[in-house]
Motif scaffolding. Sequence first.
Motif, PDB file in Angstrom:
ATOM      1  N   UNK A 128      -7.137   9.566  18.240  1.00 21.02           N
ATOM      2  CA  UNK A 128      -7.976   9.242  17.099  1.00 21.02           C
ATOM      3  C   UNK A 128      -8.843   8.019  17.366  1.00 21.02           C
ATOM      4  N   UNK A 129      -9.946   7.935  16.638  1.00 18.29           N
ATOM      5  CA  UNK A 129     -10.816   6.778  16.680  1.00 18.29           C
ATOM      6  C   UNK A 129     -10.978   6.191  15.297  1.00 18.29           C
ATOM      7  N   UNK A 130     -11.834   5.177  15.175  1.00 17.29           N
ATOM      8  CA  UNK A 130     -12.099   4.489  13.899  1.00 17.29           C
ATOM      9  C   UNK A 130     -10.788   4.097  13.215  1.00 17.29           C
ATOM     10  N   UNK A 131      -9.882   3.522  13.973  1.00 16.41           N
ATOM     11  CA  UNK A 131      -8.546   3.218  13.463  1.00 16.41           C
ATOM     12  C   UNK A 131      -8.575   1.928  12.641  1.00 16.41           C
ATOM     13  N   UNK A 132      -7.939   1.987  11.489  1.00 16.97           N
ATOM     14  CA  UNK A 132      -7.854   0.824  10.611  1.00 16.97           C
ATOM     15  C   UNK A 132      -6.564   0.941   9.796  1.00 16.97           C
ATOM     16  N   UNK A 133      -6.351  -0.014   8.916  1.00 18.66           N
ATOM     17  CA  UNK A 133      -5.170   0.029   8.061  1.00 18.66           C
ATOM     18  C   UNK A 133      -5.438  -0.768   6.793  1.00 18.66           C
ATOM     19  N   UNK A 134      -4.737  -0.416   5.745  1.00 20.02           N
ATOM     20  CA  UNK A 134      -4.760  -1.204   4.513  1.00 20.02           C
ATOM     21  C   UNK A 134      -3.378  -1.086   3.866  1.00 20.02           C
ATOM     22  N   UNK A 135      -3.053  -2.032   3.017  1.00 24.41           N
ATOM     23  CA  UNK A 135      -1.756  -2.034   2.354  1.00 24.41           C
ATOM     24  C   UNK A 135      -1.931  -1.965   0.848  1.00 24.41           C
ATOM     25  N   UNK A 136      -0.933  -1.418   0.177  1.00 26.98           N
ATOM     26  CA  UNK A 136      -0.968  -1.361  -1.282  1.00 26.98           C
ATOM     27  C   UNK A 136       0.348  -1.884  -1.845  1.00 26.98           C
ATOM     28  N   UNK A 137       0.263  -2.415  -3.047  1.00 29.16           N
ATOM     29  CA  UNK A 137       1.381  -3.097  -3.682  1.00 29.16           C
ATOM     30  C   UNK A 137       1.937  -2.274  -4.833  1.00 29.16           C
ATOM     31  N   UNK A 138       3.258  -2.204  -4.908  1.00 31.79           N
ATOM     32  CA  UNK A 138       3.954  -1.652  -6.066  1.00 31.79           C
ATOM     33  C   UNK A 138       4.747  -2.801  -6.666  1.00 31.79           C
ATOM     34  N   UNK A 139       4.409  -3.169  -7.892  1.00 28.60           N
ATOM     35  CA  UNK A 139       4.970  -4.388  -8.486  1.00 28.60           C
ATOM     36  C   UNK A 139       5.408  -4.118  -9.919  1.00 28.60           C
ATOM     37  N   UNK A 140       6.720  -4.128 -10.136  1.00 29.23           N
ATOM     38  CA  UNK A 140       7.296  -4.010 -11.482  1.00 29.23           C
ATOM     39  C   UNK A 140       8.229  -5.205 -11.673  1.00 29.23           C
ATOM     40  N   UNK A 141       7.704  -6.302 -12.209  1.00 24.72           N
ATOM     41  CA  UNK A 141       8.503  -7.525 -12.307  1.00 24.72           C
ATOM     42  C   UNK A 141       9.570  -7.452 -13.404  1.00 24.72           C
ATOM     43  N   UNK A 142      10.549  -8.347 -13.302  1.00 24.32           N
ATOM     44  CA  UNK A 142      11.544  -8.513 -14.355  1.00 24.32           C
ATOM     45  C   UNK A 142      10.884  -9.234 -15.546  1.00 24.32           C
ATOM     46  N   UNK A 143      11.353  -8.977 -16.767  1.00 20.19           N
ATOM     47  CA  UNK A 143      12.480  -8.111 -17.125  1.00 20.19           C
ATOM     48  C   UNK A 143      12.129  -6.644 -16.930  1.00 20.19           C
ATOM     49  N   UNK A 144      13.050  -5.914 -16.363  1.00 18.15           N
ATOM     50  CA  UNK A 144      12.776  -4.556 -15.908  1.00 18.15           C
ATOM     51  C   UNK A 144      12.822  -3.555 -17.059  1.00 18.15           C
ATOM     52  N   UNK A 145      11.868  -2.620 -17.015  1.00 19.51           N
ATOM     53  CA  UNK A 145      11.959  -1.511 -17.946  1.00 19.51           C
ATOM     54  C   UNK A 145      13.055  -0.563 -17.480  1.00 19.51           C
ATOM     55  N   UNK A 146      13.433   0.354 -18.363  1.00 22.73           N
ATOM     56  CA  UNK A 146      14.592   1.210 -18.107  1.00 22.73           C
ATOM     57  C   UNK A 146      14.438   2.016 -16.821  1.00 22.73           C
ATOM     58  N   UNK A 147      13.242   2.533 -16.556  1.00 24.32           N
ATOM     59  CA  UNK A 147      13.037   3.352 -15.363  1.00 24.32           C
ATOM     60  C   UNK A 147      13.286   2.556 -14.092  1.00 24.32           C
ATOM     61  N   UNK A 148      12.913   1.279 -14.083  1.00 21.10           N
ATOM     62  CA  UNK A 148      13.162   0.431 -12.918  1.00 21.10           C
ATOM     63  C   UNK A 148      14.659   0.248 -12.720  1.00 21.10           C
ATOM     64  N   UNK A 149      15.388   0.092 -13.785  1.00 23.54           N
ATOM     65  CA  UNK A 149      16.836  -0.075 -13.682  1.00 23.54           C
ATOM     66  C   UNK A 149      17.483   1.205 -13.147  1.00 23.54           C
ATOM     67  N   UNK A 150      17.029   2.349 -13.621  1.00 28.08           N
ATOM     68  CA  UNK A 150      17.545   3.620 -13.090  1.00 28.08           C
ATOM     69  C   UNK A 150      17.251   3.743 -11.603  1.00 28.08           C
ATOM     70  N   UNK A 151      16.019   3.373 -11.211  1.00 28.95           N
ATOM     71  CA  UNK A 151      15.669   3.419  -9.804  1.00 28.95           C
ATOM     72  C   UNK A 151      16.537   2.458  -8.994  1.00 28.95           C
ATOM     73  N   UNK A 152      16.815   1.273  -9.541  1.00 21.79           N
ATOM     74  CA  UNK A 152      17.642   0.294  -8.848  1.00 21.79           C
ATOM     75  C   UNK A 152      19.043   0.847  -8.593  1.00 21.79           C
ATOM     76  N   UNK A 153      19.576   1.581  -9.552  1.00 21.97           N
ATOM     77  CA  UNK A 153      20.883   2.217  -9.349  1.00 21.97           C
ATOM     78  C   UNK A 153      20.783   3.247  -8.219  1.00 21.97           C
ATOM     79  N   UNK A 154      19.732   4.071  -8.250  1.00 17.11           N
ATOM     80  CA  UNK A 154      19.510   5.053  -7.177  1.00 17.11           C
ATOM     81  C   UNK A 154      19.444   4.362  -5.818  1.00 17.11           C
ATOM     82  N   UNK A 155      18.636   3.325  -5.751  1.00 15.71           N
ATOM     83  CA  UNK A 155      18.398   2.630  -4.483  1.00 15.71           C
ATOM     84  C   UNK A 155      19.671   1.976  -3.954  1.00 15.71           C
TER      85      UNK A 155
END
Length: 290
Positions: free
Chosen positions: A211-238
Amino acid sequence: MPHHTHDGIDWSARLHAMRRYGSLQSEALSAVARRLVSLLPDSPVVMDVGCGAGSMSVPLVSALREHGGGVLVLVDATPELLDAACTAARAEADGAVSVKPVLADLASENPLSFAGPVELVWGSRVIHHLPDQLRGVKRLVEALAPGGWLALAEGGLETRFLPWDLGVGSPGLADRIAAARAEWFVSMRENMTGSVRLPVGWNVALADAGLGEISAFSFLVDHPAPAKHLVREWAVDRLTWLSEITSSRLHAADRDALRRLLNPSDSEYVGAREDVFLLETDTVHLGRRR
């Protein structure tokens, strides 16, 4: 019977956890999908390889619809995940995007021989589960049309979701779990039949794949505390998953702390804590077929 891939993981058993995780990533992934689809010509064919439960499939359909339509090919080696992704993507398609599911293993011979030229291949955290990672990248490149793009979401920063001092066991549990997870990952790769190391960064791997024209970028997923219920469920999963893969590598005191954190009857149950959060940074590596 459970369907295990080359990494020995029963991904179908993780379907519900993957759906929750995808919900928490959806805003960030939607922005990534729009960014990638904006590079494409009219009526493009896009392939989501290792689509999982469809966390990126739905944003890609939405971006394609806004782009005027196109085709989304979903590829996964686990039938239950492929069905889930296809159902979610078709619900979003609204007739403007054709969604085509394909059950295929990227490590098999000619896994993408069905595909005509594809303008974009997206793969998130899938290549590192293949025995020969560079060979997998090359197969994705072969599916691209001239000028087509390969986007691999691989690497980034360690996902964080627990305070440094939890009040259970010794401080720094999250760091010790992260170190044990890294050890597990090395072992997982070493135990794959036909495993081949990839001793370079992803930008070099994309270049080695032609491949050519190679580059990269990053993206952020940010759900700060106090956590909503879905984040807590995910934390249990994780934390449940991390406990399963790391417990044999942790000190007995850390294993006891994990048991308390995962016990719904315990006062320190992670699913009831207000101080859990989700913070992660993922990197997308881009390259273009000449």
